[in-house]
Design a protein around this motif. Sequence first.
Motif, PDB file in Angstrom:
ATOM      1  N   VAL A   1     -24.445 -36.521   2.960  1.00 43.76           N
ATOM      2  CA  VAL A   1     -22.866 -36.935   2.384  1.00 43.76           C
ATOM      3  C   VAL A   1     -22.279 -35.893   3.256  1.00 43.76           C
ATOM      4  CG1 VAL A   1     -22.067 -36.785   0.447  1.00 43.76           C
ATOM      5  CG2 VAL A   1     -23.728 -37.607   0.046  1.00 43.76           C
ATOM      6  N   LEU A   2     -22.634 -34.386   3.482  1.00 45.59           N
ATOM      7  CA  LEU A   2     -21.642 -33.403   3.534  1.00 45.59           C
ATOM      8  C   LEU A   2     -21.576 -33.715   5.758  1.00 45.59           C
ATOM      9  CD1 LEU A   2     -20.487 -30.739   3.912  1.00 45.59           C
ATOM     10  CD2 LEU A   2     -22.983 -29.313   3.350  1.00 45.59           C
ATOM     11  N   GLY A   3     -23.230 -34.041   5.965  1.00 45.54           N
ATOM     12  CA  GLY A   3     -23.184 -34.282   7.162  1.00 45.54           C
ATOM     13  C   GLY A   3     -22.094 -35.120   7.692  1.00 45.54           C
ATOM     14  N   ALA A   4     -22.721 -36.410   6.957  1.00 40.88           N
ATOM     15  CA  ALA A   4     -21.657 -37.392   7.619  1.00 40.88           C
ATOM     16  C   ALA A   4     -19.638 -37.709   6.971  1.00 40.88           C
ATOM     17  CB  ALA A   4     -22.445 -39.030   6.688  1.00 40.88           C
ATOM     18  N   LEU A   5     -19.832 -37.554   5.655  1.00 37.45           N
ATOM     19  CA  LEU A   5     -18.364 -36.952   5.587  1.00 37.45           C
ATOM     20  C   LEU A   5     -17.774 -36.218   6.523  1.00 37.45           C
ATOM     21  CD1 LEU A   5     -18.636 -38.069   1.850  1.00 37.45           C
ATOM     22  CD2 LEU A   5     -18.076 -39.701   3.971  1.00 37.45           C
ATOM     23  N   THR A   6     -18.147 -35.100   6.913  1.00 39.07           N
ATOM     24  CA  THR A   6     -17.519 -33.743   7.385  1.00 39.07           C
ATOM     25  C   THR A   6     -17.143 -34.517   9.088  1.00 39.07           C
ATOM     26  OG1 THR A   6     -18.978 -31.913   6.358  1.00 39.07           O
ATOM     27  CG2 THR A   6     -17.807 -31.517   8.530  1.00 39.07           C
ATOM     28  N   ALA A   7     -18.359 -35.132   9.314  1.00 36.13           N
ATOM     29  CA  ALA A   7     -17.762 -36.115  10.864  1.00 36.13           C
ATOM     30  C   ALA A   7     -17.279 -37.231  10.805  1.00 36.13           C
ATOM     31  CB  ALA A   7     -19.702 -36.575  11.727  1.00 36.13           C
ATOM     32  N   LEU A   8     -16.750 -37.613   9.776  1.00 38.14           N
ATOM     33  CA  LEU A   8     -15.697 -38.477   9.325  1.00 38.14           C
ATOM     34  C   LEU A   8     -14.665 -37.945   9.218  1.00 38.14           C
ATOM     35  CD1 LEU A   8     -14.831 -41.872   9.001  1.00 38.14           C
ATOM     36  CD2 LEU A   8     -15.874 -41.028   6.554  1.00 38.14           C
TER      37      LEU A   8
ATOM     38  N   ILE B   1      -7.717 -32.378  23.790  1.00 40.98           N
ATOM     39  CA  ILE B   1      -8.826 -32.404  23.931  1.00 40.98           C
ATOM     40  C   ILE B   1      -9.729 -32.272  22.977  1.00 40.98           C
ATOM     41  CG2 ILE B   1      -8.453 -29.531  24.030  1.00 40.98           C
ATOM     42  CD1 ILE B   1     -11.125 -30.895  26.729  1.00 40.98           C
ATOM     43  N   TYR B   2      -9.488 -32.476  22.310  1.00 42.30           N
ATOM     44  CA  TYR B   2      -9.624 -33.286  20.523  1.00 42.30           C
ATOM     45  C   TYR B   2     -10.828 -34.004  20.487  1.00 42.30           C
ATOM     46  CZ  TYR B   2      -7.734 -28.488  18.957  1.00 42.30           C
ATOM     47  OH  TYR B   2      -7.462 -27.402  18.022  1.00 42.30           O
ATOM     48  N   ILE B   3     -10.345 -35.284  21.409  1.00 44.52           N
ATOM     49  CA  ILE B   3     -10.820 -36.660  21.497  1.00 44.52           C
ATOM     50  C   ILE B   3     -12.103 -36.310  22.300  1.00 44.52           C
ATOM     51  CG2 ILE B   3     -10.971 -39.058  22.743  1.00 44.52           C
ATOM     52  CD1 ILE B   3      -7.684 -38.545  23.250  1.00 44.52           C
ATOM     53  N   VAL B   4     -12.521 -35.486  22.944  1.00 43.66           N
ATOM     54  CA  VAL B   4     -13.661 -34.849  22.851  1.00 43.66           C
ATOM     55  C   VAL B   4     -15.059 -34.791  22.321  1.00 43.66           C
ATOM     56  CG1 VAL B   4     -15.254 -33.303  24.252  1.00 43.66           C
ATOM     57  CG2 VAL B   4     -12.787 -34.217  25.846  1.00 43.66           C
ATOM     58  N   ASP B   5     -14.145 -33.867  21.025  1.00 46.04           N
ATOM     59  CA  ASP B   5     -15.142 -33.415  20.489  1.00 46.04           C
ATOM     60  C   ASP B   5     -14.739 -35.418  19.188  1.00 46.04           C
ATOM     61  OD1 ASP B   5     -15.942 -31.242  18.287  1.00 46.04           O
ATOM     62  OD2 ASP B   5     -14.371 -32.083  16.772  1.00 46.04           O
ATOM     63  N   GLY B   6     -13.778 -35.417  19.163  1.00 46.79           N
ATOM     64  CA  GLY B   6     -13.873 -36.453  18.259  1.00 46.79           C
ATOM     65  C   GLY B   6     -14.940 -37.802  18.360  1.00 46.79           C
ATOM     66  N   TRP B   7     -15.396 -37.365  20.071  1.00 49.85           N
ATOM     67  CA  TRP B   7     -16.529 -38.041  20.572  1.00 49.85           C
ATOM     68  C   TRP B   7     -18.001 -37.752  20.160  1.00 49.85           C
ATOM     69  CZ3 TRP B   7     -16.302 -43.331  21.066  1.00 49.85           C
ATOM     70  CH2 TRP B   7     -14.490 -44.136  21.633  1.00 49.85           C
ATOM     71  N   VAL B   8     -17.802 -36.382  19.780  1.00 44.91           N
ATOM     72  CA  VAL B   8     -19.137 -35.630  19.390  1.00 44.91           C
ATOM     73  C   VAL B   8     -19.171 -36.373  18.021  1.00 44.91           C
ATOM     74  CG1 VAL B   8     -20.108 -33.336  18.600  1.00 44.91           C
ATOM     75  CG2 VAL B   8     -18.668 -33.852  20.768  1.00 44.91           C
ATOM     76  N   GLN B   9     -17.993 -36.235  17.160  1.00 44.02           N
ATOM     77  CA  GLN B   9     -18.298 -36.576  15.905  1.00 44.02           C
ATOM     78  C   GLN B   9     -18.746 -37.701  15.514  1.00 44.02           C
ATOM     79  OE1 GLN B   9     -18.434 -34.059  13.591  1.00 44.02           O
ATOM     80  NE2 GLN B   9     -17.105 -32.467  15.038  1.00 44.02           N
ATOM     81  N   VAL B  10     -18.562 -38.655  16.114  1.00 46.68           N
ATOM     82  CA  VAL B  10     -18.789 -40.365  16.375  1.00 46.68           C
ATOM     83  C   VAL B  10     -19.979 -40.132  15.910  1.00 46.68           C
ATOM     84  CG1 VAL B  10     -18.250 -42.553  17.003  1.00 46.68           C
ATOM     85  CG2 VAL B  10     -17.150 -41.475  16.877  1.00 46.68           C
ATOM     86  N   LEU B  11     -20.750 -39.707  17.287  1.00 42.95           N
ATOM     87  CA  LEU B  11     -22.259 -39.277  17.348  1.00 42.95           C
ATOM     88  C   LEU B  11     -23.206 -39.045  15.592  1.00 42.95           C
ATOM     89  CD1 LEU B  11     -22.427 -37.938  21.066  1.00 42.95           C
ATOM     90  CD2 LEU B  11     -23.037 -40.242  19.840  1.00 42.95           C
ATOM     91  N   PHE B  12     -22.509 -38.241  15.597  1.00 46.87           N
ATOM     92  CA  PHE B  12     -23.196 -37.161  14.807  1.00 46.87           C
ATOM     93  C   PHE B  12     -23.088 -38.676  13.438  1.00 46.87           C
ATOM     94  CE2 PHE B  12     -21.184 -32.824  15.965  1.00 46.87           C
ATOM     95  CZ  PHE B  12     -22.945 -32.385  16.633  1.00 46.87           C
ATOM     96  N   LEU B  13     -22.376 -39.433  13.219  1.00 43.54           N
ATOM     97  CA  LEU B  13     -22.003 -40.030  12.011  1.00 43.54           C
ATOM     98  C   LEU B  13     -22.574 -40.804  12.504  1.00 43.54           C
ATOM     99  CD1 LEU B  13     -20.380 -41.253   9.709  1.00 43.54           C
ATOM    100  CD2 LEU B  13     -18.371 -41.674  11.601  1.00 43.54           C
ATOM    101  N   LEU B  14     -22.404 -41.607  13.896  1.00 45.55           N
ATOM    102  CA  LEU B  14     -24.115 -43.223  14.149  1.00 45.55           C
ATOM    103  C   LEU B  14     -25.441 -42.008  13.700  1.00 45.55           C
ATOM    104  CD1 LEU B  14     -22.391 -44.192  17.681  1.00 45.55           C
ATOM    105  CD2 LEU B  14     -22.394 -45.214  15.606  1.00 45.55           C
ATOM    106  N   THR B  15     -25.629 -40.734  13.847  1.00 49.79           N
ATOM    107  CA  THR B  15     -26.846 -40.022  13.497  1.00 49.79           C
ATOM    108  C   THR B  15     -27.112 -40.384  11.984  1.00 49.79           C
ATOM    109  OG1 THR B  15     -26.644 -39.285  15.621  1.00 49.79           O
ATOM    110  CG2 THR B  15     -28.877 -39.085  14.544  1.00 49.79           C
ATOM    111  N   TRP B  16     -25.833 -39.833  11.545  1.00 48.03           N
ATOM    112  CA  TRP B  16     -26.341 -40.223   9.991  1.00 48.03           C
ATOM    113  C   TRP B  16     -26.541 -41.280   9.212  1.00 48.03           C
ATOM    114  CZ3 TRP B  16     -27.999 -35.995   7.740  1.00 48.03           C
ATOM    115  CH2 TRP B  16     -27.862 -35.032   8.064  1.00 48.03           C
TER     116      TRP B  16
END
Length: 134
Positions: free
Chosen positions: A71-78, A96-111
Amino acid sequence: MKVFRSLLWIQGLYILIIAIWPLVHIESFMKVTGYKTDIWLVKTVGALGIPVGLTLLSYLFIRTDCRPAFVLGALTALAFAFVDFYYPLRDVISDIYIVDGWVQVLFLLTWSYIFIREYHKFKAPSPTAFIHTE
């Protein structure tokens, strides 16, 4: 479980680093992410990120129900992904925040992958697991 542990390490450390950075050197943070008028807000978000990163990392060292880590990992990434895409696309914050957005999408996909593939391995503790009887 290997993917779960790896994700805890990677996302936990990533969040911790990006949370601490503006607290210890706001000037370099703003050189990369753009000028900010509300420094207190940047530092508040950083301060709030520290317990998130530490909590994710804590699941590497404690034996407990790991479902809250999902819950924490996925919702933080979202949440970060939403901010990282929504506001740059409206020219409120730097692209530049869009780059971090793609990192967060990768986290969300992995979760999501872990949820689909390995969630059945995590069991809730029994209701009496924390009741001490003498």
